[in-house]
Motif scaffolding. Structure first.
Motif, mmCIF file in Angstrom:
data_model
loop_
_atom_site.group_PDB
_atom_site.id
_atom_site.type_symbol
_atom_site.label_atom_id
_atom_site.label_comp_id
_atom_site.label_asym_id
_atom_site.label_seq_id
_atom_site.Cartn_x
_atom_site.Cartn_y
_atom_site.Cartn_z
ATOM 1 N N THR A 194 43.504 -37.189 -38.475
ATOM 2 C CA THR A 194 42.421 -36.543 -39.219
ATOM 3 C C THR A 194 41.801 -35.431 -38.377
ATOM 4 O OG1 THR A 194 41.950 -38.613 -40.379
ATOM 5 C CG2 THR A 194 40.227 -36.922 -40.405
ATOM 6 N N GLY A 195 41.640 -35.689 -37.084
ATOM 7 C CA GLY A 195 41.118 -34.659 -36.194
ATOM 8 C C GLY A 195 42.012 -33.441 -36.168
ATOM 9 N N ARG A 196 43.325 -33.661 -36.125
ATOM 10 C CA ARG A 196 44.264 -32.540 -36.123
ATOM 11 C C ARG A 196 44.198 -31.772 -37.441
ATOM 12 N NH1 ARG A 196 47.245 -36.356 -33.100
ATOM 13 N NH2 ARG A 196 48.268 -37.213 -34.942
ATOM 14 N N LYS A 197 44.067 -32.514 -38.543
ATOM 15 C CA LYS A 197 44.008 -31.875 -39.852
ATOM 16 C C LYS A 197 42.743 -31.037 -40.010
ATOM 17 C CE LYS A 197 44.351 -32.973 -44.796
ATOM 18 N NZ LYS A 197 44.546 -34.059 -45.787
ATOM 19 N N LEU A 198 41.641 -31.527 -39.441
ATOM 20 C CA LEU A 198 40.356 -30.844 -39.604
ATOM 21 C C LEU A 198 40.072 -29.821 -38.509
ATOM 22 C CD1 LEU A 198 38.064 -33.829 -40.688
ATOM 23 C CD2 LEU A 198 39.022 -32.030 -42.124
ATOM 24 N N TYR A 199 40.958 -29.723 -37.515
ATOM 25 C CA TYR A 199 40.688 -28.812 -36.408
ATOM 26 C C TYR A 199 40.487 -27.360 -36.857
ATOM 27 C CZ TYR A 199 40.875 -26.688 -31.785
ATOM 28 O OH TYR A 199 40.567 -25.974 -30.654
ATOM 29 N N PRO A 200 41.264 -26.855 -37.827
ATOM 30 C CA PRO A 200 40.996 -25.482 -38.281
ATOM 31 C C PRO A 200 39.570 -25.300 -38.802
ATOM 32 C CG PRO A 200 43.164 -26.178 -39.018
ATOM 33 C CD PRO A 200 42.499 -27.399 -38.438
ATOM 34 N N LEU A 201 39.031 -26.292 -39.505
ATOM 35 C CA LEU A 201 37.647 -26.195 -39.968
ATOM 36 C C LEU A 201 36.697 -26.253 -38.789
ATOM 37 C CD1 LEU A 201 35.453 -26.107 -42.118
ATOM 38 C CD2 LEU A 201 35.677 -28.593 -42.378
ATOM 39 N N SER A 202 37.023 -27.086 -37.801
ATOM 40 C CA SER A 202 36.188 -27.168 -36.613
ATOM 41 C C SER A 202 36.170 -25.844 -35.855
ATOM 42 C CB SER A 202 36.688 -28.297 -35.699
ATOM 43 O OG SER A 202 35.858 -28.439 -34.573
ATOM 44 N N VAL A 203 37.329 -25.178 -35.767
ATOM 45 C CA VAL A 203 37.403 -23.862 -35.124
ATOM 46 C C VAL A 203 36.593 -22.842 -35.920
ATOM 47 C CG1 VAL A 203 38.942 -21.942 -34.562
ATOM 48 C CG2 VAL A 203 39.598 -24.287 -33.979
ATOM 49 N N ALA A 204 36.654 -22.950 -37.251
ATOM 50 C CA ALA A 204 35.928 -22.003 -38.105
ATOM 51 C C ALA A 204 34.413 -22.241 -38.081
ATOM 52 C CB ALA A 204 36.445 -22.114 -39.536
ATOM 53 N N PHE A 205 33.996 -23.449 -37.712
ATOM 54 C CA PHE A 205 32.580 -23.833 -37.734
ATOM 55 C C PHE A 205 31.689 -22.792 -37.046
ATOM 56 C CE2 PHE A 205 29.816 -27.960 -37.357
ATOM 57 C CZ PHE A 205 28.692 -27.257 -37.756
ATOM 58 N N PRO A 206 31.936 -22.451 -35.761
ATOM 59 C CA PRO A 206 31.055 -21.472 -35.125
ATOM 60 C C PRO A 206 31.146 -20.083 -35.741
ATOM 61 C CG PRO A 206 32.897 -22.005 -33.683
ATOM 62 C CD PRO A 206 32.934 -22.987 -34.811
ATOM 63 N N TYR A 207 32.308 -19.725 -36.291
ATOM 64 C CA TYR A 207 32.436 -18.425 -36.947
ATOM 65 C C TYR A 207 31.539 -18.369 -38.187
ATOM 66 C CZ TYR A 207 36.504 -17.035 -34.142
ATOM 67 O OH TYR A 207 37.338 -16.670 -33.104
ATOM 68 N N ILE A 208 31.569 -19.440 -38.975
ATOM 69 C CA ILE A 208 30.796 -19.455 -40.215
ATOM 70 C C ILE A 208 29.305 -19.540 -39.916
ATOM 71 C CG2 ILE A 208 30.353 -20.710 -42.353
ATOM 72 C CD1 ILE A 208 33.289 -21.730 -42.167
ATOM 73 N N ALA A 209 28.918 -20.554 -39.137
ATOM 74 C CA ALA A 209 27.495 -20.736 -38.832
ATOM 75 C C ALA A 209 26.960 -19.550 -38.031
ATOM 76 C CB ALA A 209 27.294 -22.035 -38.058
ATOM 77 N N GLY A 210 27.761 -19.050 -37.087
ATOM 78 C CA GLY A 210 27.321 -17.906 -36.288
ATOM 79 C C GLY A 210 27.167 -16.652 -37.118
ATOM 80 N N SER A 211 28.046 -16.451 -38.088
ATOM 81 C CA SER A 211 27.937 -15.281 -38.963
ATOM 82 C C SER A 211 26.667 -15.339 -39.804
ATOM 83 C CB SER A 211 29.167 -15.187 -39.878
ATOM 84 O OG SER A 211 30.336 -14.952 -39.124
#
Length: 296
Positions: free
Chosen positions: A263-280
């Motif tokens: 599940t961690g591997r599957k969700l890693y792309p969302l985790s990587v995107a997290f700072p991009y989205i929240a930071g934007s």
């Protein structure tokens, strides 16, 4: 008599070396350093401050090469077992590359550190040295925080330090809820991302927070820290807090429903995107407030 290397071949080799070092620095994760640094500058009320430029440049390739180059040198055994390595998620280095990486880290970082000692206020220099030291000893012995449960996660609070370093360097007051909120956020993010590597870390004999707590326990640990960050962000911006809560909540709930490294591997792309989205969202609202004269 040795035949001189053709100029084109030398340029190709040098280009290949630079590309390799950029890969090792994990450009997809630079947002965690340069993005945080830029936000720290904007929180001082300045769109661009010339005094901040050397710090912002340092937070690109040089500092990320320090973080991940040192990590790759000391994690070769674990990385050899990790199917993620060798992709944009991280390099899998060979022993012969260790000397190159060590020299590259020194050459790209030491000049900046010398400049900072000369040009910046002493408190900023102390924070910069703390920032660099934490990431070196996250991977390197004798401290090697990576192999110490809870300390591995807590040490990664350092990802939030640019929100403090930039204001202190520019002699401006820090926005403390943002600083402490990002420190807490970073603790959560590190532990959560480590869930996907539980099997490889366990096989290599490394006990991380994720290995110790397991996927479900790590989701609860990370969720608690993300909740703290949400409360602190809400003191500054409710929209940013809501975005943070939505993304963190998605990651945590999904892991609780399917607690497994897969599940961690599957969700890693969302985790990587997290700072991009929240930071934007955070940066967009802040810049808009600056242009409208609402901030500071």
């Amino acid at each position: 008599m040795t035949t001189p290397e053709p100029r084109s071949a030398a340029i190709t080799r040098q280009t290949s070396t630079v590309a390799r070092l950029v890969h090792i620095s994990r450009p997809v994760l630079w947002i965690n350093t340069i993005g945080t640094g830029a936000l720290g500058m904007w929180l001082t009320g300045q769109l661009i401050d010339v005094a901040a430029i050397p710090l912002l440049v340092w937070l690109t390739l040089p500092f990320n090469l320090l973080i991940y180059g040192v990590n790759d040198i000391f994690d070769q055994e674990t990385d050899a077992l990790n199917p993620r390595k060798g992709s944009i998620e991280g390099a899998r280095i060979e022993p012969r590359e260790v000397k190159l990486i060590a020299w590259a880290v020194a050459i790209t970082n030491i000049p900046f550190l010398v400049y900072f000692v000369i040009a910046l206020p002493l408190p900023a220099v102390a924070l910069i040295l703390l920032y660099a030291g934490v990431f070196v000893f996250y991977s390197a012995p004798p401290l090697r925080f990576k192999a110490r449960p809870f300390l591995d996660s807590l040490s990664n609070a350092a990802y939030g330090l640019p929100l403090l370093i930039l204001p202190v360097a520019l002699e401006a007051p820090p926005v403390w809820p943002a600083v402490i909120g990002l420190l807490a956020w970073s603790v959560a993010k590190h532990a959560y991302d480590a869930v996907q590597d539980i099997d490889e870390d366990r096989e290599a004999g490394i006990t991380t927070t994720a290995v110790l707590l397991g996927p479900r326990g790590t989701a609860l640990w990370s969720g608690a820290w993300w909740l703290v960050s949400t409360v602190l962000f809400a003191l500054i911006s409710v929209p940013v807090a809501l975005v943070n809560l939505a993304l963190a909540g998605t990651l945590v709930v999904w892991m609780l429903l399917r607690p497994a490294p897969a599940t961690g591997r599957k969700l890693y792309p969302l985790s990587v995107a997290f700072p991009y989205i929240a930071g934007s969202v955070a940066s967009g609202l802040l810049l808009a407030a600056m242009f409208l004269g609402i901030y500071p």
